[in-house]
Each structure stands twice: as structure tokens, then as C-alpha cells.
Design a protein around this motif. Structure first.
Motif, PDB file in Angstrom:
ATOM      1  N   UNK A  79       0.395   7.908 -24.410  1.00  0.00           N
ATOM      2  CA  UNK A  79      -0.709   7.533 -23.995  1.00  0.00           C
ATOM      3  C   UNK A  79      -0.910   8.043 -22.550  1.00  0.00           C
ATOM      4  N   UNK A  80      -1.808   8.922 -22.200  1.00  0.00           N
ATOM      5  CA  UNK A  80      -1.743   9.023 -20.756  1.00  0.00           C
ATOM      6  C   UNK A  80      -3.617   8.766 -20.585  1.00  0.00           C
ATOM      7  N   UNK A  81      -3.948   8.549 -19.472  1.00  0.00           N
ATOM      8  CA  UNK A  81      -5.333   8.190 -18.930  1.00  0.00           C
ATOM      9  C   UNK A  81      -6.106   9.100 -18.299  1.00  0.00           C
ATOM     10  N   UNK A  82      -7.197   9.453 -18.640  1.00  0.00           N
ATOM     11  CA  UNK A  82      -7.887  10.695 -17.708  1.00  0.00           C
ATOM     12  C   UNK A  82      -8.794   9.782 -16.917  1.00  0.00           C
ATOM     13  N   UNK A  83      -8.818   9.938 -15.981  1.00  0.00           N
ATOM     14  CA  UNK A  83      -9.753   9.322 -15.074  1.00  0.00           C
ATOM     15  C   UNK A  83     -11.657   9.784 -14.996  1.00  0.00           C
ATOM     16  N   UNK A  84     -12.102   9.034 -15.086  1.00  0.00           N
ATOM     17  CA  UNK A  84     -13.621   9.457 -15.466  1.00  0.00           C
ATOM     18  C   UNK A  84     -14.344   8.800 -13.851  1.00  0.00           C
ATOM     19  N   UNK A 139      -2.934  -7.357 -18.021  1.00  0.00           N
ATOM     20  CA  UNK A 139      -2.147  -8.045 -17.448  1.00  0.00           C
ATOM     21  C   UNK A 139      -1.001  -7.336 -16.953  1.00  0.00           C
ATOM     22  N   UNK A 140      -0.316  -7.734 -15.621  1.00  0.00           N
ATOM     23  CA  UNK A 140       0.810  -7.292 -15.108  1.00  0.00           C
ATOM     24  C   UNK A 140       1.769  -8.075 -15.408  1.00  0.00           C
ATOM     25  N   UNK A 167      -1.705   2.038  -7.451  1.00  0.00           N
ATOM     26  CA  UNK A 167      -1.582   1.094  -8.502  1.00  0.00           C
ATOM     27  C   UNK A 167      -0.392   1.586  -9.776  1.00  0.00           C
ATOM     28  N   UNK A 168      -0.289   2.904  -9.720  1.00  0.00           N
ATOM     29  CA  UNK A 168       0.934   3.128 -10.758  1.00  0.00           C
ATOM     30  C   UNK A 168       2.160   2.565  -9.969  1.00  0.00           C
ATOM     31  N   UNK A 169       2.314   2.819  -8.742  1.00  0.00           N
ATOM     32  CA  UNK A 169       3.522   2.785  -8.113  1.00  0.00           C
ATOM     33  C   UNK A 169       3.762   0.936  -8.053  1.00  0.00           C
ATOM     34  N   UNK A 170       2.696   0.354  -7.879  1.00  0.00           N
ATOM     35  CA  UNK A 170       2.979  -1.237  -8.124  1.00  0.00           C
ATOM     36  C   UNK A 170       3.532  -1.578  -9.416  1.00  0.00           C
ATOM     37  N   UNK A 171       3.059  -0.775 -10.316  1.00  0.00           N
ATOM     38  CA  UNK A 171       3.174  -0.951 -11.787  1.00  0.00           C
ATOM     39  C   UNK A 171       4.747  -0.822 -12.188  1.00  0.00           C
ATOM     40  N   UNK A 172       4.958   0.343 -11.543  1.00  0.00           N
ATOM     41  CA  UNK A 172       6.393   0.624 -11.958  1.00  0.00           C
ATOM     42  C   UNK A 172       7.488  -0.075 -10.958  1.00  0.00           C
ATOM     43  N   UNK A 173       6.993  -0.623  -9.927  1.00  0.00           N
ATOM     44  CA  UNK A 173       8.072  -1.344  -9.145  1.00  0.00           C
ATOM     45  C   UNK A 173       7.998  -2.610  -9.365  1.00  0.00           C
ATOM     46  N   UNK A 174       6.712  -3.418 -10.040  1.00  0.00           N
ATOM     47  CA  UNK A 174       6.936  -4.770  -9.944  1.00  0.00           C
ATOM     48  C   UNK A 174       6.378  -5.229 -11.031  1.00  0.00           C
TER      49      UNK A 174
END
Ligand SMILES: [Zn+2]
Length: 104
Positions: free
Chosen positions: A25-30, A68-69, A46-53
Motif C-alpha cells: 500500500x502506498x499513499x498518494x498525497x492530495x 495510532x503510533x 512524519x515518515x521518518x518519525x514513523x520508521x524511527x520510533x
């Protein structure tokens, strides 16, 4: 500080649509054109935060649109908020078990 709160006006009106391909799944920005660059920067952050933490995932409550994270090591967080959706869904399952008389 709380960077997420100050980003709210920037992200107003911005949506992302899921696209499913063979790679997942990929997200296309609108986003509005004039804000697109800034929004993409935020998304990258945000993606960086996601992968890091933690891992971002949709709340397990089907009526809830929040994410949720998950920062747990066990990777088992399911609710955007334990106090809101967690308790609500637990109560509902309990009610259904009671009502159906199911043994478990
Ligand atoms: Zn929720």
C-alpha cells in the motif's frame, strides 16, 4: 514544544489516498498546489518519525478514522486511545459475548 499542533493549519484540507500495488500500500498525497511542497516536507518528517520510533497504523475500531503510533516492542497496540476506543471495543465484545451466550 508540540510540532504536531502547529502543523494543523498547514495540513488542513490535505488528504492522502491509499493505492494498492504489488509492492503493498502506498499513499498518494492530495494537497492544494501552493502548499504541496511544505506538506511533502511534513510527510517526509512524519515518515521518518514513523520508521524511527514507531509504526503508524489505523485504529482497530472500525468506526474510528484515527491512526495510532505504536511504540511498543511487541507491536500490539491497536487503539488510537486506550481510554476511548480500547475501552469501547472491550465493552462491546463483552456485551456481545453476554448477549450471544457464546462460550469462550
Ligand atoms: Zn480509535
Amino acid at each position: 514544544g508540540r510540532p504536531a499542533a502547529s502543523l494543523a493549519p498547514l495540513l488542513d484540507g490535505v488528504t492522502s489516498r491509499p493505492g494498492v500495488s504489488s509492492e503493498g500500500v502506498s499513499w498518494e498525497l492530495d494537497a492544494p498546489e501552493e502548499r504541496r511542497m511544505a506538506v511533502e516536507a511534513v510527510m517526509a518528517w512524519s515518515a521518518l518519525l514513523e520508521t524511527m520510533s514507531g509504526r503508524l497504523r489505523p485504529c482497530a475500531n472500525p468506526e474510528c478514522r484515527r491512526f495510532l503510533l505504536d511504540r511498543s516492542k511487541t507491536n500490539k497496540a491497536r487503539w488510537c486511545s486506550m481510554a476511548i476506543c480500547g475501552n469501547r471495543m472491550k465493552a462491546r465484545r463483552h456485551y456481545q459475548r453476554t448477549r450471544d451466550g457464546a462460550t469462550q
